[in-house]
Scaffold this motif. Structure first.
Motif, PDB file in Angstrom:
ATOM      1  N   GLN A   1      -6.835  -4.995  -0.209  1.00 14.56           N
ATOM      2  CA  GLN A   1      -7.439  -4.953  -1.702  1.00 14.56           C
ATOM      3  C   GLN A   1      -9.153  -4.357  -1.868  1.00 14.56           C
ATOM      4  O   GLN A   1      -8.909  -3.679  -2.928  1.00 14.56           O
ATOM      5  N   VAL A   2      -9.425  -4.176  -0.299  1.00 17.27           N
ATOM      6  CA  VAL A   2     -11.112  -3.838  -1.039  1.00 17.27           C
ATOM      7  C   VAL A   2     -10.425  -1.574  -1.024  1.00 17.27           C
ATOM      8  O   VAL A   2     -11.214  -0.823  -1.594  1.00 17.27           O
ATOM      9  N   LEU A   3      -9.385  -1.407  -0.372  1.00 14.23           N
ATOM     10  CA  LEU A   3      -8.870  -0.132  -0.229  1.00 14.23           C
ATOM     11  C   LEU A   3      -8.369   0.494  -1.624  1.00 14.23           C
ATOM     12  O   LEU A   3      -9.048   1.369  -2.423  1.00 14.23           O
ATOM     13  N   LEU A   4      -7.988  -0.448  -2.168  1.00 15.42           N
ATOM     14  CA  LEU A   4      -7.853  -0.513  -3.534  1.00 15.42           C
ATOM     15  C   LEU A   4      -8.557  -0.089  -4.711  1.00 15.42           C
ATOM     16  O   LEU A   4      -8.154   0.421  -5.418  1.00 15.42           O
ATOM     17  N   ASN A   5      -9.136  -1.244  -4.589  1.00 16.47           N
ATOM     18  CA  ASN A   5     -10.561  -0.839  -5.566  1.00 16.47           C
ATOM     19  C   ASN A   5     -10.944   0.440  -5.711  1.00 16.47           C
ATOM     20  O   ASN A   5     -11.563   1.151  -6.292  1.00 16.47           O
TER      21      ASN A   5
ATOM     22  N   LEU B   1       0.997  -1.484   0.015  1.00 11.12           N
ATOM     23  CA  LEU B   1      -0.067  -0.218  -0.049  1.00 11.12           C
ATOM     24  C   LEU B   1       0.698   1.660   0.513  1.00 11.12           C
ATOM     25  O   LEU B   1       0.174   2.297  -0.839  1.00 11.12           O
ATOM     26  N   THR B   2       2.249   1.379   0.751  1.00 10.18           N
ATOM     27  CA  THR B   2       2.683   2.747   1.263  1.00 10.18           C
ATOM     28  C   THR B   2       3.822   2.557  -0.465  1.00 10.18           C
ATOM     29  O   THR B   2       4.790   3.093  -0.606  1.00 10.18           O
ATOM     30  N   ALA B   3       4.120   1.417  -1.550  1.00 16.42           N
ATOM     31  CA  ALA B   3       4.479   1.435  -2.553  1.00 16.42           C
ATOM     32  C   ALA B   3       4.551   2.708  -3.119  1.00 16.42           C
ATOM     33  O   ALA B   3       5.433   3.250  -3.210  1.00 16.42           O
ATOM     34  N   PRO B   4       3.790   3.934  -3.506  1.00 17.77           N
ATOM     35  CA  PRO B   4       3.226   4.815  -4.218  1.00 17.77           C
ATOM     36  C   PRO B   4       4.958   5.822  -4.004  1.00 17.77           C
ATOM     37  O   PRO B   4       4.969   7.207  -4.761  1.00 17.77           O
TER      38      PRO B   4
ATOM     39  N   TYR C   1      -6.984   8.195  -1.232  1.00 22.58           N
ATOM     40  CA  TYR C   1      -5.983   7.257  -0.844  1.00 22.58           C
ATOM     41  C   TYR C   1      -4.484   7.643  -0.163  1.00 22.58           C
ATOM     42  O   TYR C   1      -4.582   6.589   1.084  1.00 22.58           O
ATOM     43  N   SER C   2      -4.258   8.258  -0.128  1.00 23.99           N
ATOM     44  CA  SER C   2      -3.551   8.969   1.325  1.00 23.99           C
ATOM     45  C   SER C   2      -4.048   8.608   2.704  1.00 23.99           C
ATOM     46  O   SER C   2      -3.403   8.005   3.558  1.00 23.99           O
ATOM     47  N   ASP C   3      -5.264   9.432   3.361  1.00 20.81           N
ATOM     48  CA  ASP C   3      -6.244   8.933   4.578  1.00 20.81           C
ATOM     49  C   ASP C   3      -6.716   7.487   4.564  1.00 20.81           C
ATOM     50  O   ASP C   3      -6.568   6.980   5.839  1.00 20.81           O
ATOM     51  N   LEU C   4      -6.987   7.000   3.581  1.00 22.99           N
ATOM     52  CA  LEU C   4      -7.475   5.222   3.683  1.00 22.99           C
ATOM     53  C   LEU C   4      -6.016   4.526   3.956  1.00 22.99           C
ATOM     54  O   LEU C   4      -6.081   3.485   4.455  1.00 22.99           O
ATOM     55  N   GLN C   5      -4.802   5.179   3.338  1.00 16.60           N
ATOM     56  CA  GLN C   5      -3.971   3.856   3.992  1.00 16.60           C
ATOM     57  C   GLN C   5      -3.118   4.719   5.364  1.00 16.60           C
ATOM     58  O   GLN C   5      -2.852   3.322   5.909  1.00 16.60           O
ATOM     59  N   SER C   6      -3.479   5.727   5.590  1.00 14.36           N
ATOM     60  CA  SER C   6      -3.386   6.156   6.837  1.00 14.36           C
ATOM     61  C   SER C   6      -3.461   5.670   8.363  1.00 14.36           C
ATOM     62  O   SER C   6      -3.617   5.227   9.096  1.00 14.36           O
TER      63      SER C   6
END
Length: 207
Positions: free
Chosen positions: A139-143, A24-27, A63-68
Motif C-alpha cells: 500500500q505504501v508503494l502504491l501511495n 502490484l503486477t496487474a498493470p 513503479y517498475s523499480d519499486l515493484q521489482s
C-alpha cells in the motif's frame, strides 16, 4: 496433536502473498485502451484531458523499480516460511512415528509435543505478521507512486491550464470515448520518467 491448522495458515499466507504481488503486477497484463494516442496532444488550455492510468503505471520506471524490489522481498519471505513449514512438518511426522513405535517415554513425549505446539504457534504468528507487513508495504508503494504522479500532474497543469485531467483504466472506463488528441498519457509518462531518472541518478551519486 492436530497439525492441519498450521498447514492451512501457511497456505493462506502464501495465497495472500500471491494476491499482493498480483495486485502490484496487474498493470503488466494486456488492457484495451480507450483510444490510441495521437502523434502529439492537441489539447489547449481549458480542455478536459485524460490519461490511461494502467498504461502509465506499466511504463513508469519508478513503479517498475519499486515493484521489482517488493516482489524480491515477497519471494524471500515466501521461501523462508515454506522452509520453516516443511521442517516443522517433518519434525511432526518424526514425532508421531516415534510415538507410534513406543520409542518415547510419556514425559519425553509431552515435552516434545509442547515444543512442537509452540513452534507451530510461533510460525503461525510469524506468517500473520509477515502477511500484514507485506500488505502495508504494498500500500505504501502504491501511495508513493500515486503521490509522485499527482505532484507531477499539478506542476504539469500549471503550464497547460487544462480545465480537468481525468484518469481512466480498462477496468473503470471513466472515459468511455475520448479523442486521441486529448490523451496525455505518453507525454506524462515521458515527463515522469525523465524526472524520476534525475532523482534516481542523484541518489546513486549521493551513495
Amino acid at each position: 496433536m492436530k497439525h492441519t491448522p498450521l498447514i492451512l495458515s501457511i497456505v493462506a499466507f502464501l495465497a495472500a502473498v500471491a494476491a499482493i504481488v498480483l495486485t502490484l503486477t496487474a498493470p503488466k497484463g494486456s488492457h484495451k485502451t480507450v483510444a490510441e494516442p495521437g502523434e502529439g496532444i492537441q489539447a489547449v488550455a481549458g480542455d478536459i484531458v485524460y490519461l490511461r492510468l494502467d498504461t502509465l503505471m506499466m511504463q513508469y520506471d519508478m513503479y517498475s523499480d519499486l515493484q521489482s524490489a517488493f516482489e524480491a522481498k515477497a519471494q524471500t519471505v515466501d521461501s523462508d516460511l515454506n522452509k520453516k513449514a516443511r521442517k516443522l512438518e517433518s519434525d511432526i511426522k518424526n514425532f508421531e512415528n516415534q510415538i507410534n513405535k513406543g520409542l518415547l517415554t510419556r514425559s519425553a513425549a509431552e515435552q516434545q509435543n509442547n515444543e512442537l505446539q509452540q513452534r507451530q504457534a510461533n510460525l503461525q504468528n510469524e506468517a500473520a505478521q509477515k502477511q500484514q507487513e507485506l500488505a502495508e508495504e504494498s500500500q505504501v508503494l502504491l501511495n508513493q507512486v500515486m503521490y509522485a504522479i499527482q505532484s507531477y500532474l499539478e506542476a504539469y497543469n500549471e503550464e497547460h491550464n487544462f480545465a480537468a485531467i481525468l484518469t481512466t483504466t480498462a477496468a473503470t472506463n471513466v472515459v468511455i470515448v475520448g479523442a486521441p488528441a486529448l490523451d496525455i498519457t505518453q507525454e506524462v509518462v515521458e515527463g515522469l520518467n525523465a524526472e524520476y531518472i534525475k532523482t534516481r541518478n542523484t541518489s546513486k551519486k549521493a551513495e
